[in-house]
Scaffold this motif. Structure first.
Motif, mmCIF file in Angstrom:
data_model
loop_
_atom_site.group_PDB
_atom_site.id
_atom_site.type_symbol
_atom_site.label_atom_id
_atom_site.label_comp_id
_atom_site.label_asym_id
_atom_site.label_seq_id
_atom_site.Cartn_x
_atom_site.Cartn_y
_atom_site.Cartn_z
ATOM 1 N N PRO A 43 4.782 -9.969 -4.119
ATOM 2 C CA PRO A 43 4.460 -11.296 -3.588
ATOM 3 C C PRO A 43 5.277 -11.613 -2.345
ATOM 4 O O PRO A 43 6.505 -11.455 -2.339
ATOM 5 C CB PRO A 43 4.822 -12.221 -4.749
ATOM 6 C CG PRO A 43 4.679 -11.382 -5.953
ATOM 7 C CD PRO A 43 5.108 -10.011 -5.551
ATOM 8 N N GLY A 44 4.602 -12.033 -1.298
ATOM 9 C CA GLY A 44 5.275 -12.424 -0.076
ATOM 10 C C GLY A 44 5.772 -11.285 0.790
ATOM 11 O O GLY A 44 6.447 -11.519 1.793
ATOM 12 N N LYS A 45 5.445 -10.062 0.411
ATOM 13 C CA LYS A 45 5.922 -8.904 1.168
ATOM 14 C C LYS A 45 4.748 -8.091 1.685
ATOM 15 O O LYS A 45 3.624 -8.206 1.213
ATOM 16 C CB LYS A 45 6.837 -8.044 0.310
ATOM 17 C CG LYS A 45 8.122 -8.740 -0.099
ATOM 18 C CD LYS A 45 9.094 -7.778 -0.733
ATOM 19 C CE LYS A 45 10.405 -8.472 -1.052
ATOM 20 N NZ LYS A 45 11.394 -7.547 -1.661
ATOM 21 N N GLU A 46 5.045 -7.252 2.652
ATOM 22 C CA GLU A 46 4.024 -6.383 3.202
ATOM 23 C C GLU A 46 3.726 -5.231 2.239
ATOM 24 O O GLU A 46 4.568 -4.827 1.447
ATOM 25 C CB GLU A 46 4.469 -5.830 4.554
ATOM 26 C CG GLU A 46 4.576 -6.880 5.645
ATOM 27 C CD GLU A 46 4.881 -6.267 7.005
ATOM 28 O OE1 GLU A 46 4.805 -7.005 7.993
ATOM 29 O OE2 GLU A 46 5.185 -5.069 7.067
ATOM 30 N N ARG A 47 2.522 -4.731 2.364
ATOM 31 C CA ARG A 47 2.155 -3.565 1.574
ATOM 32 C C ARG A 47 2.892 -2.345 2.137
ATOM 33 O O ARG A 47 2.935 -2.125 3.349
ATOM 34 C CB ARG A 47 0.634 -3.361 1.648
ATOM 35 C CG ARG A 47 0.079 -2.427 0.621
ATOM 36 C CD ARG A 47 -1.452 -2.434 0.631
ATOM 37 N NE ARG A 47 -1.987 -3.742 0.266
ATOM 38 C CZ ARG A 47 -3.286 -3.970 0.057
ATOM 39 N NH1 ARG A 47 -4.161 -2.978 0.171
ATOM 40 N NH2 ARG A 47 -3.698 -5.180 -0.262
ATOM 41 N N GLN A 48 3.481 -1.561 1.248
ATOM 42 C CA GLN A 48 4.242 -0.411 1.673
ATOM 43 C C GLN A 48 3.859 0.813 0.858
ATOM 44 O O GLN A 48 3.485 0.697 -0.308
ATOM 45 C CB GLN A 48 5.760 -0.662 1.556
ATOM 46 C CG GLN A 48 6.235 -0.974 0.169
ATOM 47 C CD GLN A 48 7.729 -1.187 0.090
ATOM 48 O OE1 GLN A 48 8.289 -1.338 -0.980
ATOM 49 N NE2 GLN A 48 8.412 -1.193 1.198
ATOM 50 N N ARG A 49 3.985 1.953 1.499
ATOM 51 C CA ARG A 49 3.615 3.186 0.805
ATOM 52 C C ARG A 49 4.709 3.591 -0.176
ATOM 53 O O ARG A 49 5.902 3.573 0.150
ATOM 54 C CB ARG A 49 3.359 4.321 1.802
ATOM 55 C CG ARG A 49 2.583 5.484 1.197
ATOM 56 C CD ARG A 49 2.382 6.619 2.171
ATOM 57 N NE ARG A 49 3.588 7.438 2.292
ATOM 58 C CZ ARG A 49 3.647 8.572 2.981
ATOM 59 N NH1 ARG A 49 2.582 9.004 3.639
ATOM 60 N NH2 ARG A 49 4.771 9.260 3.036
ATOM 61 N N VAL A 50 4.280 3.976 -1.363
ATOM 62 C CA VAL A 50 5.194 4.426 -2.412
ATOM 63 C C VAL A 50 5.282 5.946 -2.419
ATOM 64 O O VAL A 50 6.361 6.525 -2.573
ATOM 65 C CB VAL A 50 4.723 3.904 -3.781
ATOM 66 C CG1 VAL A 50 5.584 4.465 -4.906
ATOM 67 C CG2 VAL A 50 4.725 2.382 -3.801
ATOM 68 N N SER A 51 4.138 6.571 -2.287
ATOM 69 C CA SER A 51 4.094 8.033 -2.345
ATOM 70 C C SER A 51 2.739 8.492 -1.845
ATOM 71 O O SER A 51 1.811 7.695 -1.690
ATOM 72 C CB SER A 51 4.314 8.528 -3.775
ATOM 73 O OG SER A 51 3.266 8.076 -4.609
ATOM 74 N N CYS A 52 2.653 9.794 -1.618
ATOM 75 C CA CYS A 52 1.389 10.359 -1.172
ATOM 76 C C CYS A 52 1.310 11.808 -1.621
ATOM 77 O O CYS A 52 2.342 12.492 -1.718
ATOM 78 C CB CYS A 52 1.252 10.272 0.349
ATOM 79 S SG CYS A 52 -0.373 10.786 0.972
ATOM 80 N N ILE A 53 0.103 12.262 -1.901
ATOM 81 C CA ILE A 53 -0.100 13.661 -2.243
ATOM 82 C C ILE A 53 -1.239 14.213 -1.410
ATOM 83 O O ILE A 53 -2.290 13.584 -1.260
ATOM 84 C CB ILE A 53 -0.373 13.834 -3.759
ATOM 85 C CG1 ILE A 53 -0.429 15.320 -4.123
ATOM 86 C CG2 ILE A 53 -1.637 13.109 -4.185
ATOM 87 C CD1 ILE A 53 -0.378 15.564 -5.639
ATOM 88 N N ARG A 54 -0.981 15.360 -0.832
ATOM 89 C CA ARG A 54 -2.021 16.059 -0.092
ATOM 90 C C ARG A 54 -2.757 16.941 -1.086
ATOM 91 O O ARG A 54 -2.179 17.862 -1.672
ATOM 92 C CB ARG A 54 -1.411 16.894 1.026
ATOM 93 C CG ARG A 54 -2.395 17.554 1.969
ATOM 94 C CD ARG A 54 -1.678 18.140 3.171
ATOM 95 N NE ARG A 54 -0.773 19.204 2.790
ATOM 96 C CZ ARG A 54 0.187 19.675 3.608
ATOM 97 N NH1 ARG A 54 0.355 19.160 4.814
ATOM 98 N NH2 ARG A 54 0.985 20.662 3.208
ATOM 99 N N LEU A 55 -4.008 16.663 -1.330
ATOM 100 C CA LEU A 55 -4.715 17.275 -2.443
ATOM 101 C C LEU A 55 -5.004 18.753 -2.218
ATOM 102 O O LEU A 55 -5.188 19.495 -3.170
ATOM 103 C CB LEU A 55 -6.015 16.522 -2.723
ATOM 104 C CG LEU A 55 -5.806 15.081 -3.183
ATOM 105 C CD1 LEU A 55 -7.141 14.353 -3.300
ATOM 106 C CD2 LEU A 55 -5.068 15.030 -4.509
#
Length: 125
Positions: A43-55
């Motif tokens: 709430p009240g914060k920007e969306r940020q990336r947590v993790s990513c996987i290259r399939l």
């Protein structure tokens, strides 16, 4: 119609673990030709990336601050990725979204073309 369906959110106590799943369907390219990322927005914060996987090869990307606490995996047979977060903290409370883009992972949120509707994760202290 492209669909990314997140599941696994809920209320968890601090120190516990959580598994979130993202099931994809309708993607124009084969599943393994994408990268899937999890983003979160508190709430009240920007969306940020947590993790990513290259399939294509399973290469994963995590923020340095969460290294060892977050694990992302893929299941090419079911077109699903899973995000596991251990040692949950109250500051992990957010809506978690999975998102897909072709080829490789990116930190740029605008590069992700397909998005799920999100799942709420609440960590109680």
């Amino acid at each position: 119609e492209v669909q990314l369906v997140e599941s696994g959110g809920g209320l968890v106590q601090a120190g516990g673990s959580l598994n979130l799943s993202c099931a994809a369907s309708g993607l124009p390219l084969a599943f393994h030709e994408y990268a899937i990322a999890y983003f979160r927005q508190a709430p009240g914060k920007e969306r940020q990336r947590v993790s990513c996987i290259r399939l294509s090869d399973g290469r994963t990307y995590y923020p340095d601050s969460d290294e060892g606490r977050i694990t992302m995996s893929r299941d090419l047979a079911s077109d699903t990725v899973t995000l596991q977060i251990d040692r949950l903290k109250p500051e992990d409370t957010a809506v978690y979204y999975c998102a897909a883009k072709a080829s490789y992972c990116s930190e740029v949120i605008g590069n992700y073309r397909y998005w799920g509707h999100g799942t709420q994760v609440t960590v109680s202290s």
